[in-house]
Design a protein around this motif. Structure first.
Motif, PDB file in Angstrom:
ATOM      1  N   LEU A   1       0.816  -1.212   0.000  1.00 27.92           N
ATOM      2  CA  LEU A   1       0.000   0.000   0.000  1.00 27.92           C
ATOM      3  C   LEU A   1       0.852   1.266   0.000  1.00 27.92           C
ATOM      4  CD1 LEU A   1      -2.874   1.240   0.251  1.00 27.92           C
ATOM      5  CD2 LEU A   1      -2.565   1.145   2.745  1.00 27.92           C
ATOM      6  N   LEU A   2       1.960   1.245   0.716  1.00 25.42           N
ATOM      7  CA  LEU A   2       2.794   2.446   0.868  1.00 25.42           C
ATOM      8  C   LEU A   2       3.812   2.548  -0.265  1.00 25.42           C
ATOM      9  CD1 LEU A   2       3.442   2.348   4.722  1.00 25.42           C
ATOM     10  CD2 LEU A   2       1.690   3.617   3.465  1.00 25.42           C
ATOM     11  N   GLY A   3       3.341   2.944  -1.438  1.00 23.85           N
ATOM     12  CA  GLY A   3       4.262   3.190  -2.543  1.00 23.85           C
ATOM     13  C   GLY A   3       4.566   1.995  -3.405  1.00 23.85           C
TER      14      GLY A   3
ATOM     15  N   ALA B   1       8.108  -0.362  -0.660  1.00 22.52           N
ATOM     16  CA  ALA B   1       8.533  -1.389   0.291  1.00 22.52           C
ATOM     17  C   ALA B   1      10.049  -1.546   0.278  1.00 22.52           C
ATOM     18  CB  ALA B   1       7.857  -2.718  -0.038  1.00 22.52           C
ATOM     19  N   LEU B   2      10.626  -1.578  -0.931  1.00 20.81           N
ATOM     20  CA  LEU B   2      12.082  -1.716  -1.043  1.00 20.81           C
ATOM     21  C   LEU B   2      12.797  -0.505  -0.439  1.00 20.81           C
ATOM     22  CD1 LEU B   2      12.413  -3.211  -4.645  1.00 20.81           C
ATOM     23  CD2 LEU B   2      12.796  -4.380  -2.462  1.00 20.81           C
ATOM     24  N   THR B   3      12.199   0.662  -0.598  1.00 19.39           N
ATOM     25  CA  THR B   3      12.801   1.872  -0.024  1.00 19.39           C
ATOM     26  C   THR B   3      12.872   1.772   1.493  1.00 19.39           C
ATOM     27  OG1 THR B   3      11.981   3.237  -1.849  1.00 19.39           O
ATOM     28  CG2 THR B   3      12.607   4.371   0.181  1.00 19.39           C
ATOM     29  N   PHE B   4      11.773   1.342   2.098  1.00 17.50           N
ATOM     30  CA  PHE B   4      11.775   1.168   3.552  1.00 17.50           C
ATOM     31  C   PHE B   4      12.795   0.112   3.980  1.00 17.50           C
ATOM     32  CE2 PHE B   4       7.455   3.130   3.607  1.00 17.50           C
ATOM     33  CZ  PHE B   4       7.695   4.063   4.603  1.00 17.50           C
ATOM     34  N   ILE B   5      12.864  -0.978   3.235  1.00 19.60           N
ATOM     35  CA  ILE B   5      13.790  -2.065   3.586  1.00 19.60           C
ATOM     36  C   ILE B   5      15.233  -1.574   3.558  1.00 19.60           C
ATOM     37  CG2 ILE B   5      14.742  -4.254   2.761  1.00 19.60           C
ATOM     38  CD1 ILE B   5      11.894  -5.013   1.901  1.00 19.60           C
ATOM     39  N   VAL B   6      15.602  -0.911   2.463  1.00 23.41           N
ATOM     40  CA  VAL B   6      16.982  -0.433   2.322  1.00 23.41           C
ATOM     41  C   VAL B   6      17.286   0.658   3.339  1.00 23.41           C
ATOM     42  CG1 VAL B   6      18.618   0.689   0.766  1.00 23.41           C
ATOM     43  CG2 VAL B   6      17.070  -1.063  -0.110  1.00 23.41           C
TER      44      VAL B   6
ATOM     45  N   SER C   1      10.791  14.117  -1.918  1.00 27.48           N
ATOM     46  CA  SER C   1      10.893  12.887  -2.706  1.00 27.48           C
ATOM     47  C   SER C   1      10.818  11.692  -1.770  1.00 27.48           C
ATOM     48  CB  SER C   1      12.216  12.850  -3.485  1.00 27.48           C
ATOM     49  OG  SER C   1      12.442  11.564  -4.038  1.00 27.48           O
ATOM     50  N   SER C   2      10.196  10.612  -2.256  1.00 25.56           N
ATOM     51  CA  SER C   2      10.110   9.399  -1.441  1.00 25.56           C
ATOM     52  C   SER C   2      11.485   8.789  -1.199  1.00 25.56           C
ATOM     53  CB  SER C   2       9.204   8.370  -2.123  1.00 25.56           C
ATOM     54  OG  SER C   2       9.706   8.026  -3.408  1.00 25.56           O
ATOM     55  N   LEU C   3      12.451   9.146  -2.020  1.00 21.40           N
ATOM     56  CA  LEU C   3      13.819   8.652  -1.826  1.00 21.40           C
ATOM     57  C   LEU C   3      14.472   9.263  -0.587  1.00 21.40           C
ATOM     58  CD1 LEU C   3      15.195   8.645  -5.485  1.00 21.40           C
ATOM     59  CD2 LEU C   3      14.561   6.669  -4.092  1.00 21.40           C
ATOM     60  N   LEU C   4      13.858  10.316  -0.060  1.00 18.41           N
ATOM     61  CA  LEU C   4      14.406  10.980   1.121  1.00 18.41           C
ATOM     62  C   LEU C   4      13.676  10.558   2.394  1.00 18.41           C
ATOM     63  CD1 LEU C   4      14.945  14.581  -0.308  1.00 18.41           C
ATOM     64  CD2 LEU C   4      16.641  12.773   0.010  1.00 18.41           C
TER      65      LEU C   4
ATOM     66  N   VAL D   1      20.369   8.644   1.045  1.00 20.60           N
ATOM     67  CA  VAL D   1      21.446   9.481   0.506  1.00 20.60           C
ATOM     68  C   VAL D   1      22.713   9.301   1.338  1.00 20.60           C
ATOM     69  CG1 VAL D   1      22.182  11.846   0.009  1.00 20.60           C
ATOM     70  CG2 VAL D   1      19.810  11.152  -0.417  1.00 20.60           C
ATOM     71  N   GLY D   2      22.550   9.356   2.665  1.00 21.24           N
ATOM     72  CA  GLY D   2      23.701   9.168   3.534  1.00 21.24           C
ATOM     73  C   GLY D   2      24.335   7.802   3.361  1.00 21.24           C
ATOM     74  N   LEU D   3      23.505   6.760   3.242  1.00 18.29           N
ATOM     75  CA  LEU D   3      24.032   5.407   3.041  1.00 18.29           C
ATOM     76  C   LEU D   3      24.768   5.295   1.711  1.00 18.29           C
ATOM     77  CD1 LEU D   3      21.313   2.867   4.264  1.00 18.29           C
ATOM     78  CD2 LEU D   3      23.706   2.947   4.966  1.00 18.29           C
ATOM     79  N   ALA D   4      24.185   5.876   0.663  1.00 18.93           N
ATOM     80  CA  ALA D   4      24.810   5.792  -0.656  1.00 18.93           C
ATOM     81  C   ALA D   4      26.187   6.457  -0.658  1.00 18.93           C
ATOM     82  CB  ALA D   4      23.903   6.431  -1.704  1.00 18.93           C
ATOM     83  N   LEU D   5      26.278   7.642  -0.064  1.00 20.84           N
ATOM     84  CA  LEU D   5      27.566   8.336  -0.018  1.00 20.84           C
ATOM     85  C   LEU D   5      28.558   7.594   0.872  1.00 20.84           C
ATOM     86  CD1 LEU D   5      26.458  12.079   0.141  1.00 20.84           C
ATOM     87  CD2 LEU D   5      27.619  10.910  -1.734  1.00 20.84           C
TER      88      LEU D   5
END
Length: 629
Positions: free
Chosen positions: A224-226, A231-236, A448-451, A458-462
Motif C-alpha cells: 500500500l505504501l508506494g 517497500a524496497l525503499t523502507f527495507i533499504v 521525494s520518497s527517496l528521502l 542518501v547518507g548510506l549511498a555516499l
C-alpha cells in the motif's frame, strides 16, 4: 484492594525475583568477559528469548498495533519486518562475527582496521543506546500514568532503581536470564490483549474472521505504501540500522558456540513474529470495538484503553507488570551495551589500560548505573523522543554500517575507507537533518520518497561510495589484521607447524594441573592464573609496570600482539583469535591467561599456554620479578 495497591505488591515480588537473579549470577563474575558477555556460555534458548525481549518495548506493542490499525498490513515495512529481518540477517552472518574475540563493535573495528576508528564509533553507539533506553522509560511512565495516575518521577524512579540493581550486581548474565522472565510476561500480555480484543469483538456479534474481511482490500495490501518500490525503499533505509545494532552482536559473542548464536537469533526472530501477530489480531479486534482513530497517537492509546476499560483490578495490575517487563527488558540491554562501550572502548582502552580486573569490575557497575541514570533524567524531561531516536539511528547507520559489514566480507576494505565512510555518511546525514529541522521544517520525504527517514538513503549511498572508493585508493591492511576474518590470508600467515611441548618435562608437569578447563558448546575454556612477585624474595617496592611489560613481551616474542591496546595481549598463533592464548592483567599481582579453542585443539592450546608461561617468565625476569602458580 485496588489495582494500584495490587500492582505495587506484584511489582515488589517481580523486582525481588530480578534482584535474586542478579545476586545469584554476581558470584560468577571474575573478568570483564564474565560481566559483559556472561563468560561466553549462553545457549540458543537463552539467546533467543533475550534477543526477542530486548527488541520489544512497551512502546513497540503500542506502535505495532497502532500502525496495523491505521495503515494495515502495508505498515510491516515501517517497523515489524525490519525488526524481524534484522535478527534473521544477523543470525545469517553470525559465523563471521563469533570467532572475533571482541566485546563491542568498536573493538571489532579496531581489530579489523586501526585504533583511530574505535573511539568515534563507541561514542556514537553509546548515544544511540541512551536514546533507545529513554524511549523505554517514557513508555513505562505513560503506562503507569494512564492506568494509575502515577507521578512521572515515581514511575521513572521505580524502573531506574530496579534495573540498576539487578544489572549492576549480576552483569550480562542477569540481563539475559531476566530477559527470559520478562519475555514470558510481555508475551503473555500480548496474547491476552489479542484474545481480549477478539473475544469482545465476538460478543458484539462480529467474529475475528468477519472483522478481518471487513477491513477492506487496502488494509490487506502489503504494498500500500508506494508499491514494491516503496517497500524496497523502507527495507533499504531501515534494515541496515537494525543489522548494525550492537546488542545482538554481543549476544553472538556471549554464545557458547556459533551454532548456539545462529539458532538463538533465529528463534528470537520467530518469537518477535509471534508477538507482532498478536498485535495484528489486537488491531483487528480494536477496529470493531472503537471508532477509527484520528492519528497515530490515538491509535496507539487504544491498546491501553481496551485494557483499562475491560479488565478487573487484579488483572490490570498483573498486565501492568507485563508492560514493566517489556520496558525493563530493553533498558537493561541498552544500558549494558552502551556502558560496555564506555568501559571497554574508552576507559580500559585509552584512560586506564593498566587497570586490574577488580578495578574494572567496579567501573563496570558504576557505568551501568550512570547510563541508567542519564536515560532516566532525560526521560523525566521528555514526552516523546521517537524522532530523536530515529535521527540517532540513521546517523549511526550511515556512519558505520558499511565499515563494519564491509570489513567482515571485503579484504580490500581499509582504515581510510572506513574513516571516509564515517565522515561522509555521518556528515551528510547530519547536514540533511539540519536542513530538514532548521530550514525546510517538514519531512524530507515531502520532496521525494527517496528521502524517507531523514534522507538516510542518501547518507548510506555516499557512505558506501566513499568506503569503496577510498579503500581501493589506499594500501590494503596488513595480513595480521585480515587473518582473523579471511581463512586464505590466515593460511598464508599461520600455515606453519607449531612446536609441541615436552609434556613429560617437570616444567610442563608443574603447569598442566593448574590449567582450569570447562566445556561450553564446541569450545573448551582454558584458564591459568600466574602470580608475579619479586625474584629476590624481598619486596620490589612497586607494582609491575604493565605497559612497559607488554611492550617488552611483544618485542622479545613476536607472536604476542596487541591489536586493541595493551590491556589485552594475544599470542597470535592462528587466525581463530578466540582460540589463541590471551593475557590480561588480573587482580593486583596476577596475570590471567585464557584460551577458547575448539574441542579438538584443547591439547594444542595447553601446549601454547605452557609456552606462554615460559615467555612471560622470561620477560618478568627483566623486571626483577618471577612468575608463580
Amino acid at each position: 484492594m485496588d489495582a494500584y495497591s495490587l500492582f505495587l505488591i506484584f511489582l515488589a515480588v517481580y523486582i525481588a525475583v530480578l534482584l535474586g537473579i542478579g545476586l545469584y549470577f554476581s558470584r560468577r563474575q571474575r573478568s570483564v568477559t564474565d560481566f559483559w558477555l556472561a563468560g561466553r556460555e549462553l545457549g540458543p534458548v537463552i539467546i533467543g528469548f533475550s534477543s526477542a525481549s530486548a527488541w520489544i518495548t512497551a512502546s513497540a506493542l503500542l506502535l505495532a498495533t497502532g500502525l496495523f490499525l491505521l495503515i494495515g498490513i502495508g505498515s510491516i515495512w515501517i517497523w515489524v519486518f525490519p525488526n524481524i529481518a534484522g535478527l534473521i540477517i544477523i543470525a545469517a552472518i553470525s559465523g563471521r562475527i563469533k570467532n572475533i574475540p571482541a566485546l563491542t563493535q568498536p573493538e571489532l573495528m579496531e581489530i579489523r582496521y586501526d585504533p583511530m576508528i574505535r573511539a568515534p564509533v563507541a561514542l556514537a553507539i553509546t548515544i544511540m543506546m541512551i536514546l533507545f533506553s529513554v524511549t523505554d522509560f517514557i513508555g513505562f511512565k505513560l503506562v503507569l500514568g494512564t492506568f494509575f495516575g502515577i507521578d512521572p518521577f515515581l514511575a521513572v524512579a521505580i524502573m531506574a532503581v530496579s534495573v540498576a540493581l539487578y544489572v549492576s550486581v549480576g552483569g550480562f548474565r542477569a540481563v539475559v536470564w531476566t530477559d527470559v522472565v520478562q519475555f514470558l510476561l510481555l508475551a503473555g500480555l500480548a496474547v491476552y490483549v489479542a484474545w481480549l480484543s477478539a473475544d469482545l469483538s465476538a460478543q458484539n456479534g462480529i467474529g475475528l474472521l468477519s472483522a478481518a474481511s471487513a477491513m477492506g482490500d487496502d488494509w490487506w495490501n502489503p504494498l500500500l505504501l508506494g508499491g514494491l518500490f516503496g517497500a524496497l525503499t523502507f527495507i533499504v533505509a531501515l534494515i541496515p540500522g537494525w543489522v548494525a545494532e550492537q546488542d545482538p552482536w554481543q549476544k553472538i559473542w556471549a554464545a557458547r558456540d556459533e551454532s548456539s548464536a545462529k539458532k538463538g537469533l533465529f528463534l528470537g526472530g520467530m518469537l518477535l513474529a509471534f508477538v507482532y501477530l498478536c498485535c495484528l489480531i489486537t488491531a483487528i479486534g480494536l477496529s470493531v470495538l472503537y471508532p477509527p482513530p484520528a492519528g497515530e497517537v490515538e491509535a496507539e492509546m487504544l491498546y491501553l484503553k481496551i485494557i483499562s476499560d475491560s479488565v478487573s483490578p487484579a488483572l490490570l495490575a498483573l498486565l501492568t507488570i507485563g508492560f514493566a517487563a517489556a520496558s525493563m527488558s530493553c533498558t537493561d540491554t541498552f544500558a549494558t551495551s552502551g556502558a560496555s562501550c564506555i568501559s571497554r572502548d574508552l576507559i580500559q582502552r585509552h584512560l586506564l589500560p593498566s587497570a586490574t580486573m577488580k578495578q574494572m569490575r567496579i567501573i563496570n557497575r558504576v557505568l551501568v548505573v550512570v547510563m541508567i541514570g542519564i536515560s532516566a533524567a532525560i526521560a523525566l524531561n521528555a514526552t516523546s523522543i521517537v524522532d530523536a531516536v530515529i535521527i540517532a539511528t540513521v546517523i549511526g547507520t550511515t556512519s558505520y554500517f558499511f565499515p563494519i559489514i564491509g570489513g567482515l566480507y571485503w579484504k580490500r576494505a581499509t582504515r581510510w575507507g572506513a574513516m571516509a565512510a564515517l565522515v561522509a555518511g555521518g556528515g551528510t546525514q547530519i547536514l540533511l537533518i539540519s536542513y530538514e529541522q532548521l530550514w525546510l521544517r517538514q519531512p524530507l520525504d515531502s520532496i521525494s520518497s527517496l528521502l524517507t527517514e531523514h534522507g538516510v538513503l542518501v547518507g548510506l549511498a555516499l557512505s558506501g561510495f566513499f568506503f569503496v572508493a577510498v579503500s581501493l585508493a589506499t594500501p590494503r591492511e596488513p595480513d595480521v589484521r585480515l587473518a582473523p576474518f579471511f581463512p586464505d590470508v590466515a593460511e598464508r600467515l599461520f600455515g606453519r607447524d607449531l612446536p609441541r611441548a615436552d609434556r613429560r618435562s617437570s616444567a610442563y608437569q608443574q603447569i598442566a594441573p593448574c590449567i582450569e578447563e570447562r566445556t561450553a558448546g564446541d569450545r573448551a575454556h582454558l584458564n591459568l592464573s600466574l602470580e608475579h612477585s619479586c625474584a629476590t624474595g624481598a619486596g620490589c617496592g612497586e607494582e609491575l609496570p604493565w605497559q612497559d611489560f607488554v611492550e617488552r613481551l611483544t618485542e622479545r616474542h613476536p607472536l604476542w600482539f596487541t591489536p586493541t591496546g595493551s590491556h589485552i595481549v594475544y599470542r597470535l598463533s592462528q587466525a581463530d583469535m578466540l582460540a589463541c592464548v590471551k593475557m590480561v592483567r588480573g587482580d593486583e599481582s596476577q596475570i590471567w591467561l585464557s584460551a577458547e579453542p575448539p574441542l579438538e585443539q584443547r591439547e594444542r592450546l595447553r601446549d601454547e599456554l605452557f609456552f606462554a608461561c615460559q615467555e612471560i617468565g622470561d620477560v618478568l625476569k627483566e623486571f626483577g620479578m618471577k612468575a608463580g602458580l
